[in-house]
Motif scaffolding. Structure first.
Motif, mmCIF file in Angstrom:
data_model
loop_
_atom_site.group_PDB
_atom_site.id
_atom_site.type_symbol
_atom_site.label_atom_id
_atom_site.label_comp_id
_atom_site.label_asym_id
_atom_site.label_seq_id
_atom_site.Cartn_x
_atom_site.Cartn_y
_atom_site.Cartn_z
ATOM 1 N N PHE A 94 6.616 5.343 -0.160
ATOM 2 C CA PHE A 94 5.378 5.449 0.887
ATOM 3 C C PHE A 94 4.830 4.063 1.534
ATOM 4 N N TYR B 43 2.377 6.148 4.573
ATOM 5 C CA TYR B 43 1.211 5.851 5.313
ATOM 6 C C TYR B 43 1.312 5.184 6.920
ATOM 7 N N TYR C 288 -1.305 7.208 9.138
ATOM 8 C CA TYR C 288 -2.840 6.315 10.106
ATOM 9 C C TYR C 288 -1.502 6.336 11.326
ATOM 10 N N SER D 55 -5.782 7.022 5.289
ATOM 11 C CA SER D 55 -4.654 6.597 5.112
ATOM 12 C C SER D 55 -4.425 6.411 3.918
ATOM 13 N N SER D 56 -5.133 5.684 2.849
ATOM 14 C CA SER D 56 -5.179 5.518 1.323
ATOM 15 C C SER D 56 -4.564 6.867 0.506
ATOM 16 N N ILE E 57 -1.792 9.018 0.512
ATOM 17 C CA ILE E 57 -0.676 8.564 -0.289
ATOM 18 C C ILE E 57 -0.519 8.650 -1.794
ATOM 19 N N TYR F 264 3.768 2.816 -5.536
ATOM 20 C CA TYR F 264 3.060 3.375 -5.497
ATOM 21 C C TYR F 264 1.706 2.506 -4.956
ATOM 22 N N MET G 106 2.094 -0.251 -3.118
ATOM 23 C CA MET G 106 1.788 -0.380 -1.576
ATOM 24 C C MET G 106 0.117 0.042 -0.880
ATOM 25 N N ASP G 107 -0.287 0.581 -2.388
ATOM 26 C CA ASP G 107 -2.054 0.662 -1.352
ATOM 27 C C ASP G 107 -2.109 -0.587 -2.130
ATOM 28 N N HIS H 147 -2.462 -2.764 1.201
ATOM 29 C CA HIS H 147 -3.103 -1.490 2.260
ATOM 30 C C HIS H 147 -4.333 -2.702 2.056
#
Length: 247
Positions: free
Chosen positions: A18, A22, A26, A42-43, A46, A88, A91-92, A95
């Protein structure tokens, strides 16, 4: 019988995947977009990579489990799907902490979701059947929602994006309302009835069950409020257009 845990620690692999997606989004996919919009786009990218695959993976994992129930032990397939979703959300969450640290609502949502997924996957090792049903209900609208979000981001300066936004809004709101307003609450009600009976107390601590129910109920309530506001906004836009034509 299927093993209860995956043979290798897959969570770091999923997180790296992920992260790579991303970065590709990006720096390559949305490189021509304004820096103001690239993080959100980008969010969404993913989220697209997670949502629909998670639905199919969850369905496969549920169908592969026999017998299954709210207190069933997690299988290897179910644990893999939980790791996929945990990666996921981690990762978010990263972000949001980097680009939108003041967005307390989304950060809180991700932390609460990670608590539910993490405790199910790594602490109690039971209850994945219920979590995956909820995951399906949450992510079945993912593709439409992310396309709608991307269109919404660019609709002010790209006519085709504005057209796509108008086209997607009614069906997306309808599907989201059905899933989050009816199917979700109905399934959560069944969970509450089962867990409150004490049938899972021997495998899932009561404090974790109560925490799950509170987090899930709040998440669904916020979702219903969010889509209700979208319906009101759409109604105001349509009413304003009609008034303008009449004048």
């Amino acid at each position: 019988m299927e093993p209860l845990t995956p043979p290798i620690p897959i969570l770091p692999i999923f997180f790296s995947m992920f992260l790579l997606i991303y970065l590709v989004a990006y720096y390559i996919v949305f490189r021509s977009w304004s820096p103001k919009y690239r993080p959100e786009a980008s969010s969404c990218f993913i989220s697209l990579a997670h949502g629909t695959p998670a639905v199919f993976l969850a369905i496969f994992a549920i169908l592969k489990q026999s017998p299954h129930g709210f207190a069933s032990p997690n299988t290897s397939s179910q644990s893999l799907v939980l790791d996929f979703s945990i990666a996921y959300f981690l990762m978010d969450l990263l972000h949001y902490l980097i680009f939108f640290p003041s967005d307390v609502l989304f950060i809180g949502h991700h932390l609460a979701t990670l608590f539910v997924l993490f405790t199910c996957r790594y602490m109690v090792l039971h209850g994945a059947f219920a979590m995956l049903i909820l995951l399906i209900l949450a992510e079945i609208t993912s593709a439409c929602q992310n396309l709608w979000t991307l269109a919404n981001v660019r609709r002010a300066d790209v006519p085709s994006a504005a057209k796509l936004y108008r086209l997607l809004s009614p069906p997306f709101y309808t599907l989201y309302s059905v899933v989050r307003g009816f199917a979700g609450p109905l399934f959560v009600y069944k969970m509450v009835v089962f867990y409150s009976s004490g049938a899972a107390d021997n495998v899932i601590p009561r404090w974790i069950l109560v925490s799950w129910m509170i987090i899930i109920a709040v998440a669904i309530s916020v979702s219903i409020l969010w889509v209700s506001n979208l319906w009101l906004e759409l109604y105001r836009e349509r009413t304003a257009k009609v008034d303008k034509k009449v004048r």
